[in-house]
Design an enzyme around this catalytic site. Sequence first.
Site, PDB file in Angstrom:
ATOM      1  N   TYR A  41     -86.952 -27.080  41.764  1.00 37.73           N
ATOM      2  CA  TYR A  41     -87.172 -27.134  43.214  1.00 37.73           C
ATOM      3  C   TYR A  41     -86.955 -28.525  43.806  1.00 37.73           C
ATOM      4  CZ  TYR A  41     -89.756 -22.617  43.321  1.00 37.73           C
ATOM      5  OH  TYR A  41     -90.134 -21.291  43.257  1.00 37.73           O
ATOM      6  N   ASN A  94     -98.607 -22.579  52.460  1.00 36.29           N
ATOM      7  CA  ASN A  94     -97.508 -22.528  51.491  1.00 36.29           C
ATOM      8  C   ASN A  94     -96.751 -21.235  51.737  1.00 36.29           C
ATOM      9  OD1 ASN A  94     -98.659 -24.817  50.453  1.00 36.29           O
ATOM     10  ND2 ASN A  94     -99.169 -23.970  48.457  1.00 36.29           N
ATOM     11  N   SER A 126     -92.609 -25.175  36.098  1.00 38.29           N
ATOM     12  CA  SER A 126     -93.092 -24.054  36.898  1.00 38.29           C
ATOM     13  C   SER A 126     -94.021 -23.198  36.045  1.00 38.29           C
ATOM     14  CB  SER A 126     -91.878 -23.236  37.374  1.00 38.29           C
ATOM     15  OG  SER A 126     -92.262 -22.251  38.272  1.00 38.29           O
ATOM     16  N   TRP A 127     -95.229 -22.906  36.572  1.00 40.00           N
ATOM     17  CA  TRP A 127     -96.306 -22.266  35.798  1.00 40.00           C
ATOM     18  C   TRP A 127     -95.830 -21.121  34.914  1.00 40.00           C
ATOM     19  CZ3 TRP A 127    -100.730 -24.904  36.016  1.00 40.00           C
ATOM     20  CH2 TRP A 127    -100.984 -25.702  37.142  1.00 40.00           C
ATOM     21  N   GLU A 184     -96.201 -26.346  51.312  1.00 37.10           N
ATOM     22  CA  GLU A 184     -95.169 -26.064  50.307  1.00 37.10           C
ATOM     23  C   GLU A 184     -94.159 -25.100  50.911  1.00 37.10           C
ATOM     24  OE1 GLU A 184     -96.282 -24.626  46.410  1.00 37.10           O
ATOM     25  OE2 GLU A 184     -98.005 -25.974  46.325  1.00 37.10           O
ATOM     26  N   GLU A 202    -104.037 -22.609  47.109  1.00 30.62           N
ATOM     27  CA  GLU A 202    -103.675 -21.205  46.866  1.00 30.62           C
ATOM     28  C   GLU A 202    -104.750 -20.377  46.165  1.00 30.62           C
ATOM     29  OE1 GLU A 202     -98.826 -21.603  46.880  1.00 30.62           O
ATOM     30  OE2 GLU A 202     -99.794 -20.899  45.042  1.00 30.62           O
ATOM     31  N   LYS A 236     -86.314 -23.186  36.365  1.00 28.29           N
ATOM     32  CA  LYS A 236     -86.460 -22.984  37.809  1.00 28.29           C
ATOM     33  C   LYS A 236     -86.820 -24.334  38.436  1.00 28.29           C
ATOM     34  CE  LYS A 236     -88.640 -19.789  41.049  1.00 28.29           C
ATOM     35  NZ  LYS A 236     -89.800 -18.921  41.333  1.00 28.29           N
TER      36      LYS A 236
END
Length: 467
Positions: free
Chosen positions: A437, A297, A428-429, A375, A160, A435
């Site tokens: 997944y 992604n 998650s960043w 992703e 990314e 959150k």
Amino acid sequence: MEKILPKDFIFGGATAAYQAEGATHEDGKGPVAWDKYLKENYWYTAEPASDFYHKYPIDLKLAQEYGINGIRVSIAWSRIFPEGYGKVNYKGVEFYHKLFAECHKRNVEPFVTLHHFDTPEILHENGDFLNRENIDHFVDYAEFCFKEYPEINYWTTFNEIGPIGEGQYLIGKFPPGIKYDLAKVFQSHHNMMVAHARTVKLFKDGGYNGEIGVVHALPTKYPYDPENPEDVRAAELDDIIHNKFILDATFLGKYSDETIKGVEHILAVNGGKLDLRPEDFKVLNAAKNLNDFLGINYYMSDWMKAFDGDTEITHNSTGNKGGSKYQIKGVGQRVFDVDVPRTDWDWMIYPKGLYDQIMRVKKDYPNYKKIYITENGLGYKDVFENNTVYDDARIDYVKKHLEVIADAISDGANVKGYFIWSLMDVFSWSNGYEKRYGLFYVDFKTQKRYPKKSAEWYKKISDTHIV
């Protein structure tokens, strides 16, 4: 109607070193910019994340048991080179040998990313990829890995490039937290693409084992009113920022006239200029036909409306629906009042956007060789009950995206696999631990894993190849 995916299709799970490993300072690992940035700006850290550094045998056993035959992992650059270059940390080197051996033992093919948002802190403080010296350091690190890990069959240079520039210099949600600097966004994109191209050329010239590619996040952009030329233009300009600029660099080895005109307009309105050198384009051109695969992604699409007011972007990091704002002067404004469902984090759920993006690559960049969906998944506030999560919304999301992948394959696109984000729950960043997944629920206090309903469903799809 049932849809069938090819016999050799990979059903994978995706992870990333910093989001999964924990052990951020263990066994000689050097710091990354995120270590300090999370402490100063967020309410969580990456310690211990999913403790993949110690729990990877458990996660790979689960992967094998649930029909997952591919895993995306990344090497933490600062585990190998704590300062980004120079001294090698052999404990870190050995960890990845053990991880890859376990992958192969479990018949889970590792797809290995060299850079997943985690430049070593010393290089990050020195300008990250805006500093061309760091291109050299990255290429040297990549070469070390190619020599050290002949057991790897699939290499990815970067994860990314688009969201890195956007997160660091447009939205400011990634370190160093700079906002609205479009020139830095494009320069970061460009320099990272030069690093990618140099690495791919080195890999091919060196005759190393396996295949190499890059993973791009490609959110599809649509005009709010397709009959309004200004809305159409807004979608085109936002697409240049997020998709077309990096796709051109990957597969054309240059920027098309349309792309350059769009970039010039954006910078004329927002200020700044780029340092694009003739030697850069020689490098890009030399690598344009050498990519063995493109990783896509895809999580969402966006609807764009013409906009000429002041730039303002608000990132929804808490999952309070309606907390997002995205408008860039002279580019456009993201609109949410369309008849499309969205997540609590304002991500628009639109499987057709993935189909459109795959077919766009096929049409506009016919020298692509094959695509993996590297992703895709649903971030959700999972409710843990009876030792599982009844995540029907996630199953529905993944099912619909697999269906459009099957459609794209029927329509001539060469798509070879799908990696759900994420294999197990990770941090998650910019959203922390709420959150989720994963196919496997992680109790972050005990680090125990529990298969979700989606894991059982995914196994059935992997066993039958029928969606």
